[in-house]
Scaffold this active site. Structure first.
Site, PDB file in Angstrom:
ATOM      1  N   TYR A   1       0.836 -28.335 108.446  1.00 48.24           N
ATOM      2  CA  TYR A   1       1.696 -27.938 107.317  1.00 48.24           C
ATOM      3  C   TYR A   1       3.113 -28.068 107.856  1.00 48.24           C
ATOM      4  O   TYR A   1       3.883 -27.123 107.846  1.00 48.24           O
ATOM      5  CB  TYR A   1       1.328 -26.472 107.011  1.00 48.24           C
TER       6      TYR A   1
ATOM      7  N   ASP B   1      -5.280 -35.870 101.810  1.00 39.75           N
ATOM      8  CA  ASP B   1      -6.040 -34.620 101.861  1.00 39.75           C
ATOM      9  C   ASP B   1      -6.173 -34.071 100.443  1.00 39.75           C
ATOM     10  O   ASP B   1      -5.379 -33.233  99.996  1.00 39.75           O
ATOM     11  CB  ASP B   1      -5.308 -33.625 102.768  1.00 39.75           C
TER      12      ASP B   1
ATOM     13  N   TYR C   1      -7.497 -18.523  98.921  1.00 44.31           N
ATOM     14  CA  TYR C   1      -6.862 -18.726 100.233  1.00 44.31           C
ATOM     15  C   TYR C   1      -6.352 -17.467 100.917  1.00 44.31           C
ATOM     16  O   TYR C   1      -6.014 -17.518 102.106  1.00 44.31           O
ATOM     17  CB  TYR C   1      -5.759 -19.787 100.131  1.00 44.31           C
TER      18      TYR C   1
ATOM     19  N   HIS D   1       8.033 -29.955 101.986  1.00 44.86           N
ATOM     20  CA  HIS D   1       6.786 -29.553 101.325  1.00 44.86           C
ATOM     21  C   HIS D   1       6.573 -28.041 101.428  1.00 44.86           C
ATOM     22  O   HIS D   1       6.278 -27.378 100.432  1.00 44.86           O
ATOM     23  CB  HIS D   1       5.603 -30.292 101.951  1.00 44.86           C
TER      24      HIS D   1
ATOM     25  N   THR E   1     -11.416 -35.999 102.243  1.00 43.62           N
ATOM     26  CA  THR E   1     -10.152 -36.404 102.831  1.00 43.62           C
ATOM     27  C   THR E   1     -10.298 -37.895 103.098  1.00 43.62           C
ATOM     28  O   THR E   1     -11.213 -38.304 103.819  1.00 43.62           O
ATOM     29  CB  THR E   1      -9.877 -35.635 104.138  1.00 43.62           C
TER      30      THR E   1
ATOM     31  N   GLN F   1      -7.840 -23.294  95.499  1.00 40.26           N
ATOM     32  CA  GLN F   1      -7.058 -22.809  96.637  1.00 40.26           C
ATOM     33  C   GLN F   1      -6.320 -21.506  96.319  1.00 40.26           C
ATOM     34  O   GLN F   1      -6.328 -20.561  97.125  1.00 40.26           O
ATOM     35  CB  GLN F   1      -6.058 -23.890  97.064  1.00 40.26           C
TER      36      GLN F   1
ATOM     37  N   ARG G   1       5.812 -18.108  96.193  1.00 39.42           N
ATOM     38  CA  ARG G   1       6.319 -16.830  96.684  1.00 39.42           C
ATOM     39  C   ARG G   1       7.790 -16.589  96.345  1.00 39.42           C
ATOM     40  O   ARG G   1       8.360 -15.586  96.751  1.00 39.42           O
ATOM     41  CB  ARG G   1       6.142 -16.753  98.216  1.00 39.42           C
TER      42      ARG G   1
ATOM     43  N   GLU H   1       4.124 -30.810  93.763  1.00 38.47           N
ATOM     44  CA  GLU H   1       5.576 -30.838  93.872  1.00 38.47           C
ATOM     45  C   GLU H   1       6.192 -31.789  92.848  1.00 38.47           C
ATOM     46  O   GLU H   1       7.222 -31.487  92.247  1.00 38.47           O
ATOM     47  CB  GLU H   1       5.984 -31.275  95.276  1.00 38.47           C
TER      48      GLU H   1
ATOM     49  N   GLU I   1      -0.340 -37.810 103.773  1.00 42.22           N
ATOM     50  CA  GLU I   1      -0.205 -37.414 105.177  1.00 42.22           C
ATOM     51  C   GLU I   1      -0.454 -38.622 106.087  1.00 42.22           C
ATOM     52  O   GLU I   1      -0.929 -39.667 105.647  1.00 42.22           O
ATOM     53  CB  GLU I   1      -1.229 -36.326 105.539  1.00 42.22           C
TER      54      GLU I   1
ATOM     55  N   ASP J   1      -5.831 -29.787 109.898  1.00 42.39           N
ATOM     56  CA  ASP J   1      -4.748 -30.165 109.000  1.00 42.39           C
ATOM     57  C   ASP J   1      -3.545 -29.255 109.259  1.00 42.39           C
ATOM     58  O   ASP J   1      -3.703 -28.050 109.464  1.00 42.39           O
ATOM     59  CB  ASP J   1      -5.211 -30.039 107.552  1.00 42.39           C
TER      60      ASP J   1
ATOM     61  N   THR K   1       1.543 -32.473 104.478  1.00 38.79           N
ATOM     62  CA  THR K   1       2.105 -33.275 103.396  1.00 38.79           C
ATOM     63  C   THR K   1       3.533 -33.703 103.722  1.00 38.79           C
ATOM     64  O   THR K   1       4.352 -32.883 104.132  1.00 38.79           O
ATOM     65  CB  THR K   1       2.079 -32.477 102.086  1.00 38.79           C
TER      66      THR K   1
ATOM     67  N   GLU L   1      -2.589 -35.128  98.818  1.00 37.81           N
ATOM     68  CA  GLU L   1      -1.550 -34.829  99.797  1.00 37.81           C
ATOM     69  C   GLU L   1      -1.343 -36.072 100.653  1.00 37.81           C
ATOM     70  O   GLU L   1      -2.266 -36.545 101.323  1.00 37.81           O
ATOM     71  CB  GLU L   1      -1.931 -33.624 100.668  1.00 37.81           C
TER      72      GLU L   1
ATOM     73  N   ARG M   1      -5.917 -27.277  93.729  1.00 39.96           N
ATOM     74  CA  ARG M   1      -4.902 -26.203  93.793  1.00 39.96           C
ATOM     75  C   ARG M   1      -5.379 -24.904  93.178  1.00 39.96           C
ATOM     76  O   ARG M   1      -4.966 -23.820  93.616  1.00 39.96           O
ATOM     77  CB  ARG M   1      -3.628 -26.650  93.084  1.00 39.96           C
TER      78      ARG M   1
ATOM     79  N   LYS N   1     -10.302 -27.656 100.022  1.00 38.98           N
ATOM     80  CA  LYS N   1      -9.960 -28.801 100.860  1.00 38.98           C
ATOM     81  C   LYS N   1     -11.199 -29.501 101.401  1.00 38.98           C
ATOM     82  O   LYS N   1     -11.078 -30.336 102.307  1.00 38.98           O
ATOM     83  CB  LYS N   1      -9.132 -28.312 102.058  1.00 38.98           C
TER      84      LYS N   1
END
Lengths: 417, 417
Positions: free
Chosen positions: A131, A234, A245, A136, A258, A241, A145, A364, A204, A129, A350, A202, A238, A254
Site C-alpha cells: 500500500y 489486484d 476489513y 492512492h 489477481t 472489503q 476516514r 479513485e 500495480e 500486497d 496501487t 488496482e 470494495r 482480495k
C-alpha cells in the site's frame, strides 16, 4: 540511458516494439496442442528456451535441466550470476551479426507470438500486497476516514503490507468471475450475501523474489534478490472489503483473482531506468534507507473496454510515483525474520499519480462512485461492469526503444447464480 | 462416545496415552541419520508408513507411491474414501488379535518414539489465521478499543480472517528467535527499530485442507475437505502489531514463526467428539450455517517453563469455546471464489474461555501486562521472556482413552544482535 541493441529478428528493431533485444523477458507458452515450455519474447516471436536447453545450444546449468518445467522457478534458484550470464549469451545469439548457424538453430526453435498461448510464467510461492503509493493512500484515506486522517500515522515510516492469496494469482487473459460476499451498507441493519456491486481494479507492479532468505536482509540485498517484474491487477471488491476489513485487514475482498502479465521483465533489463523514491518529509529508519535508486521509471496506463465497444484509456501514471520500492518492501518483509522463498510475489500497491486521471483504481477515478467516469462510447462507469475488459500496459523508454511488459488483461464475467 | 480399541502394542492401551489405536495420527520422522519418512504414531512407537507402502504391506494407492515423500500431501490428494480405507486397514493390522506375521511385518518397520526426530508433517500451501474465539476477541477488543466497542460490528456475522505466512510455519521443537521490528508507544514521537518487548503466544488449533476446491463450497463440503487437525501456536509480537496493523491488518508481527504439533490428528479420529458451536444471538447467513456439529470438544492447556525451571500450566481451555468451526471458516474462505489447495492450513484463532485462567494468550492472561502472571517458581510474566519454553497440549476424552495431539513446543531465543 542505453541505445537500442539491434537483433537479426527484424520485428524486434521496430519503434514501439515491447520486446526489443534489450528486453528479453521470460514466460511460459504452448503452441497448438504442445506442452508448456519456457520461452523468451523477442519482437513478434517466442524463443523456445526449453528446446535450446535440451539441444545443448543454451544452458543455464551445464549439469541439470532447469527449463524442462512449466515455470522459471528452477532457473531463478541458480542465482544472480547465472541470470546474468544466461542473459548475456542469449543476447549475443540474438544480436545482429550472429553466425548463420546460430540464427538457424534459434529460429527453428521459435514460434510466432501470435500462435503462442501464454501461461503463468512462474509458480507463486506466496503473495504479498503493499500500500506504498502516497496518492492512492491519501485518496482512499480521505474517502474512508476524512482528509485530516487520510494517511495512517505509520504510513510515512514503513511500507504497509498484508499477505494475499497466491492460489488466486492468474495469468493475463484469464476471465474473472465477479465475486459474491457479505455486503452491508452503513444504513443496513445487517449484512446480506450477494454479488459485489463495487468490483474494482488496482494497477500495480509485481516484484518476483528470485533468491531465498532466512532472516532480515538489507535493502541492497533485497534489490539483488529480485529477479524481475510483472504488471499486476489486484482485483478488489470494495463493498466486501468495507464490511470485512476491520480489524484484521482485507481478506475475501482480495481473494477472487489477481492478474499478472505473462512476461517477467528482468531487473537487468530495467537497470537503465532506475530512479530514487520521491523526496520524503520524514527520514526512514536505517533498515529501510535506499542504498541508491531502487525504483523505476515505468509509464503505465489502464484501458477499459465495454462489451463489444472500443477501449477507453482511463488512467495514465508512472511507477516512479511510489514512496517505497519493491526492494524496500522486501527488506521490510524480512525484518521480523520472515523467511522468503523463490517465487514470492510482492504487489507494489496501487500506483496513482497526483491528478484524477492518474489514478490506478476506479474507486479513485470515480471518487467512490460519486463522480462516474465517462468512456469514449458515452457510457459511464463507477466500478467494473460485467463484460468489461480491463487492460494494464506499461513500458520504460530508452533511446529508440522501449522495455515493454505486454498486456495484463482480464474480462469480468457475471457472478455465478 | 466410542470405547478404547485395544492394540497388540501394549503401550497404546495405557490410560492417558495420547496415541491409542483410536487415534493413529500421521507425521514425518527420521531416525538416526536416516532420511525423512512418513510415520504413524501408536503408543510409544512410530510405524514407518513409507516402508509399509514400499513393501506392499499397506498401500494407499495400488499403482503409485504416495508416501515416498517427506510429507502427507500426496496421500491427502487421494481423497476421503482412500483416507478412510487406509485407516481402516491400518487399524485392523494394529488391533489386538492381528495375525503374528502381520505383527512381525509391522514391528520390524517401526521405531521407538524416543528415537524418532519429528519433522513438518505436511507441506503448507498457504496459511490463514482466524479470529473466531469470542472471549479472545472481546478481551482484546476491550483492551484496544474499550468495552463498548470490544467486538467489531462484523464479528457476529462472519469468521474474521487474514492471510498469514506459510514460510514461517515450523514444527514443534524448532527454536523461535525473538523478532525485531518497528516499535512505537503512544507517547513516542516516532518509531524505533528493535527487539519486540511484548512477544506473545496464541493457543490455536490448525485445520489442514485435504482436498482442493475452485469456487464457493458449503460448510458440509468444507467439513468433508478437512483432513485433520494440529495444535498451533501463532507467535505474535504485540508491540509490532499495535503500530503496523492499521489499516491492513497484522503483517510482520505474525511472520516470525507459527509452531504446529508434529502429528496430524485425523478428522475421522475426532469424529466421536463433534459438538455444535455455541448458541448465538444473531443468526448466520445461510452459507455459514452448520449442517450438524462441526466443532470438537478438545481440552487444551498451555505450559510455560522458564530457563532451567519447572513448567507452570498458565491456561486451561477447550476448543468448544469457538464461535466458528474450521469448516465454517473454510466455507467463508471460499465464498469469494478463492481457490483452496491441499496443504492449506487454517488457524482457528486464539482459544480463550470465559475466565482469566482460560485465556490463550499472555496478552489476556496478564491483561496487557498490567496484571502479570505469577509462575510456580514465584517469577512473574507479562509476556514471553528469552529462554522460556512454551508448550501447548490438547486431547479429546473418550471412554477409557484419549485422542491426544502430542506437544506443540517452542523455546524463545534472544533477538539477533
Amino acid at each position: 540511458m542505453t541505445e537500442l541493441k539491434r537483433s537479426w529478428i527484424d520485428s524486434a528493431n521496430a519503434p514501439g516494439c515491447d520486446f526489443p533485444l534489450n528486453n528479453l523477458p521470460y514466460g511460459v507458452f504452448s503452441a497448438g496442442e504442445g506442452d508448456l515450455r519456457c520461452g523468451v519474447a523477442i519482437g513478434d516471436r517466442v524463443i523456445d528456451a526449453t528446446a535450446l536447453e535440451s539441444a545443448g545450444i543454451l544452458r543455464a546449468d551445464p549439469d541439470a535441466d532447469v527449463l524442462n518445467a512449466p515455470y522459471w522457478n528452477d532457473f531463478m534458484e541458480l542465482g544472480r550470476d547465472v541470470w546474468s550470464s544466461y542473459r548475456a549469451r542469449l543476447t549475443a545469439m540474438l544480436a545482429e551479426g550472429a553466425a548463420d548457424d546460430i540464427q538457424e538453430q534459434i529460429i527453428s526453435r521459435s514460434v510466432p507470438m501470435a500462435r503462442a498461448t501464454l501461461h503463468m510464467p512462474f509458480r507463486v510461492s506466496e503473495y504479498t500486497d503493499f500500500y506504498a503509493g502516497r496518492h492512492h493512500a491519501t485518496n482512499v484515506g480521505t474517502m474512508f476516514r476524512g482528509a485530516e486522517n487520510a494517511l495512517p500515522p505509520n504510513w510515512l515510516h514503513m511500507p504497509i503490507g498484508y499477505n494475499g492469496r497466491a492460489s488466486s494469482v492468474v495469468v493475463s487473459g484469464t476471465p474473472v468471475t465477479r465475486p459474491q460476499g457479505q455486503l452491508k451498507r452503513p444504513e443496513d441493519d445487517s449484512p446480506r450475501f450477494g454479488p459485489s456491486e463495487r468490483f474494482d481494479i488496482e494497477l500495480e507492479i509485481g516484484a518476483i523474489v528470485g533468491q531465498p532468505s532466512s532472516g532480515p536482509i538489507s535493502v541492497a540485498q533485497a534489490f539483488d534478490n529480485i529477479f524481475g517484474y510483472v504488471l499486476l491487477n489486484d482485483w478488489s471488491a470494495r463493498d466486501i472489503q468495507a464490511w470485512e476489513y476491520q480489524p484484521l485487514g482485507p481478506f475475501q475482498s482480495k481473494a477472487t483473482a489477481t492478474t499478472i502479465s505473462p512476461w517477467i521483465v528482468t531487473a537487468e533489463a530495467l537497470a537503465p531506468f532506475r530512479t530514487a523514491t520521491p523526496a520524503r518529509e520524514v527520514a526512514l529508519l536505517p533498515y529501510l534507507a535506499e542504498p541508491g535508486p531502487t525504483l523505476y521509471d515505468i509509464a503505465l496506463e489502464v484501458g477499459l473496454r465495454p462489451d463489444g465497444g472500443p477501449e477507453t484509456v482511463i488512467s495514465r501514471t508512472n511507477f516512479n510515483e511510489m514512496s517505497y520500492s519493491s526492494a524496500q518492501q522486501l527488506a521490510h518483509h524480512t525484518s521480523s525474520g520472515c523467511p522468503m522463498r523463490v517465487g514470492d510475489l510482492l504487489g507494489s500497491g496501487t500506483i496513482s499519480g497526483p491528478e484524477r486521471g492518474n489514478c490506478g483504481s476506479l474507486l479513485e477515478l470515480s471518487w467512490g462512485g460519486k463522480e462516474p467516469l465517462t468512456l469514449d462510447t458515452g457510457e459511464t462507469r463507477s466500478f467494473v461492469e460485467d463484460g468489461d475488459t480491463l487492460t494494464l500496459r506499461g513500458h520504460a523508454t530508452g533511446r529508440g526503444y522501449r522495455i515493454g511488459f505486454g498486456a495484463c488483461t482480464g474480462r469480468v464475467l457475471p457472478a455465478k447464480a
